[in-house]
Design a protein around this motif. Structure first.
Motif, PDB file in Angstrom:
ATOM      1  N   ARG A 220     -11.608-126.091  24.323  1.00 23.16           N
ATOM      2  CA  ARG A 220     -11.022-126.363  25.636  1.00 23.16           C
ATOM      3  C   ARG A 220      -9.600-126.914  25.526  1.00 23.16           C
ATOM      4  O   ARG A 220      -8.783-126.741  26.435  1.00 23.16           O
ATOM      5  CB  ARG A 220     -11.902-127.347  26.405  1.00 23.16           C
ATOM      6  N   LEU A 221      -9.319-127.587  24.419  1.00 27.13           N
ATOM      7  CA  LEU A 221      -7.981-128.158  24.229  1.00 27.13           C
ATOM      8  C   LEU A 221      -6.990-127.161  23.654  1.00 27.13           C
ATOM      9  O   LEU A 221      -5.780-127.351  23.775  1.00 27.13           O
ATOM     10  CB  LEU A 221      -8.061-129.374  23.291  1.00 27.13           C
ATOM     11  N   GLY A 223      -4.392-124.523  22.980  1.00 25.99           N
ATOM     12  CA  GLY A 223      -3.365-123.954  23.829  1.00 25.99           C
ATOM     13  C   GLY A 223      -2.702-124.962  24.744  1.00 25.99           C
ATOM     14  O   GLY A 223      -1.633-124.700  25.282  1.00 25.99           O
ATOM     15  N   ARG A 224      -3.328-126.130  24.935  1.00 26.62           N
ATOM     16  CA  ARG A 224      -2.737-127.157  25.794  1.00 26.62           C
ATOM     17  C   ARG A 224      -1.764-128.046  25.026  1.00 26.62           C
ATOM     18  O   ARG A 224      -0.987-128.782  25.625  1.00 26.62           O
ATOM     19  CB  ARG A 224      -3.836-128.015  26.416  1.00 26.62           C
ATOM     20  N   ILE A 225      -1.848-128.008  23.702  1.00 32.21           N
ATOM     21  CA  ILE A 225      -0.947-128.785  22.860  1.00 32.21           C
ATOM     22  C   ILE A 225      -0.042-127.809  22.133  1.00 32.21           C
ATOM     23  O   ILE A 225      -0.523-126.810  21.596  1.00 32.21           O
ATOM     24  CB  ILE A 225      -1.745-129.627  21.833  1.00 32.21           C
ATOM     25  N   GLU A 227       1.552-125.634  19.574  1.00 30.16           N
ATOM     26  CA  GLU A 227       0.950-125.304  18.285  1.00 30.16           C
ATOM     27  C   GLU A 227       1.708-125.894  17.107  1.00 30.16           C
ATOM     28  O   GLU A 227       1.130-126.451  16.180  1.00 30.16           O
ATOM     29  CB  GLU A 227       0.847-123.781  18.154  1.00 30.16           C
ATOM     30  N   ALA A 292       1.792-120.605  20.504  1.00 31.34           N
ATOM     31  CA  ALA A 292       0.825-121.404  21.267  1.00 31.34           C
ATOM     32  C   ALA A 292      -0.184-120.503  21.966  1.00 31.34           C
ATOM     33  O   ALA A 292      -1.341-120.860  22.148  1.00 31.34           O
ATOM     34  CB  ALA A 292       1.552-122.274  22.295  1.00 31.34           C
ATOM     35  N   ASP A 293       0.257-119.305  22.366  1.00 27.22           N
ATOM     36  CA  ASP A 293      -0.672-118.396  23.041  1.00 27.22           C
ATOM     37  C   ASP A 293      -1.800-117.974  22.135  1.00 27.22           C
ATOM     38  O   ASP A 293      -2.912-117.730  22.598  1.00 27.22           O
ATOM     39  CB  ASP A 293       0.088-117.160  23.545  1.00 27.22           C
ATOM     40  N   ALA A 296      -4.381-120.531  22.197  1.00 28.09           N
ATOM     41  CA  ALA A 296      -5.114-120.563  23.446  1.00 28.09           C
ATOM     42  C   ALA A 296      -6.336-119.672  23.368  1.00 28.09           C
ATOM     43  O   ALA A 296      -7.288-119.821  24.130  1.00 28.09           O
ATOM     44  CB  ALA A 296      -4.201-120.087  24.598  1.00 28.09           C
TER      45      ALA A 296
END
Length: 299
Positions: A220-221, A223-225, A227, A292-293, A296
């Motif tokens: 769940r985390l 992609g929110r941080i 990379e 980062a994608d 995700a």
């Protein structure tokens, strides 16, 4: 529940978080947690880590398979070679002194951390997805499997770039496929160790459950941080842990010299980073294989 057990289970959540966020790093955390917190011997900790990481990776791989992020042919070829190497490494590790294994593990942590901090680079020589260099994949699988079975480390952070470069896989598929490979290698290495060690399966089961929970949280985390920040931050953490393990395992005065040298290097690096605009540590390599994608979609 004792305080030691509660702390062990709480820290074990980080194992799954690492796998969920980065596609690797579970064993890097598992062995120190089981050795220095749970009080296991080095051989028991390495064997237990192989089970914990193997089960957690297998559970995480299910979601990747459902989303078609597993290249089965590549994964099975690499995994089969890795299983052979891991079983041999597990047999060998069961007959080596615990201190030797922990020092080797610490060196693996340091090497892994430096690779994470540096980042991965693109290669213009990556094969096409359908062009699988089987001999190279088998050789790489044997080597990575041997390391994994011997010291219980060297899983995802070695497998993911190998699959991306040798197998020509995109990063999401490389991460998903690596979890299949890690599970196969881990169980093979565990088989080698179980010929000479026995485990507290109640404790190992609890740690495994906590790690699986952590992997769901990591999913769940992901992609929110950012990379690059996540990977570099974890890399510095692993580097510190590797030095800590070496200090614990080496005898005086080697451990004292290492500790003082490490603190001095860290201080110089920090001063360079924050005070010198042209610091080499700030220099980025060529385009990374990861974005980062990608993360995700990790789990």
């Amino acid at each position: 529940m004792t305080l030691t057990l509660a702390l062990t289970l709480l820290l074990s959540v980080l194992i799954g978080l690492s796998l969920g966020l980065l596609g690797g790093g579970g064993s890097i955390l598992t062995v120190p947690i089981l050795t220095y917190v749970a009080g296991m011997s080095p051989k028991e900790a390495i064997a237990a880590s192989l089970f914990v990481v193997g089960v957690t990776s297998a559970v995480s791989a299910v979601d990747h398979a459902r989303n078609k992020r597993v290249r089965w042919r590549t994964g099975l070829v690499f995994g089969a070679a890795g299983m052979a190497g891991a079983f041999g490494g597990g047999l060998l590790g069961g007959h080596l002194p615990g201190t030797v294994l922990m020092i080797a593990f610490a060196l693996m942590m340091i090497a892994t951390s430096l690779a994470m901090i540096r980042g991965r680079r693109n290669s213009s020589h990556a094969p096409l997805p359908g062009d699988l260099p089987v001999p190279k994949v088998i050789l790489e699988g044997l080597v990575v499997g041997l390391v994994t079975g011997l010291v219980g480390a060297g899983g995802g952070f070695l497998v993911v770039p190998a699959l991306a470069l040798l197998g020509g896989l995109s990063m999401p598929v490389a991460v998903g496929t690596s979890l299949v490979v890690i599970a196969m290698k881990s169980f093979a290495g565990l088989g080698g160790y179980l010929t000479v060690v026995s485990l507290d399966w109640a404790l190992v089961g609890g740690v495994t459950a906590a790690a699986i929970l952590g992997s769901f949280i990591g999913a769940r985390l992901a992609g929110r941080i950012p990379e690059s920040s996540l990977r570099k931050g974890f890399g510095f953490f692993v580097l510190g842990m590797g030095v800590f393990v070496l200090v614990q395992e080496l005898h005086s005065p080697a451990n004292l010299i290492l500790g003082i040298t490490s603190v001095a290097i860290a201080a110089v690096a920090a001063l360079c980073w924050f005070l010198i605009p042209a610091c080499p540590l700030r220099r980025r390599g060529s385009a990374s294989l990861e974005t980062a994608d990608v993360h995700a979609e990790t789990l």
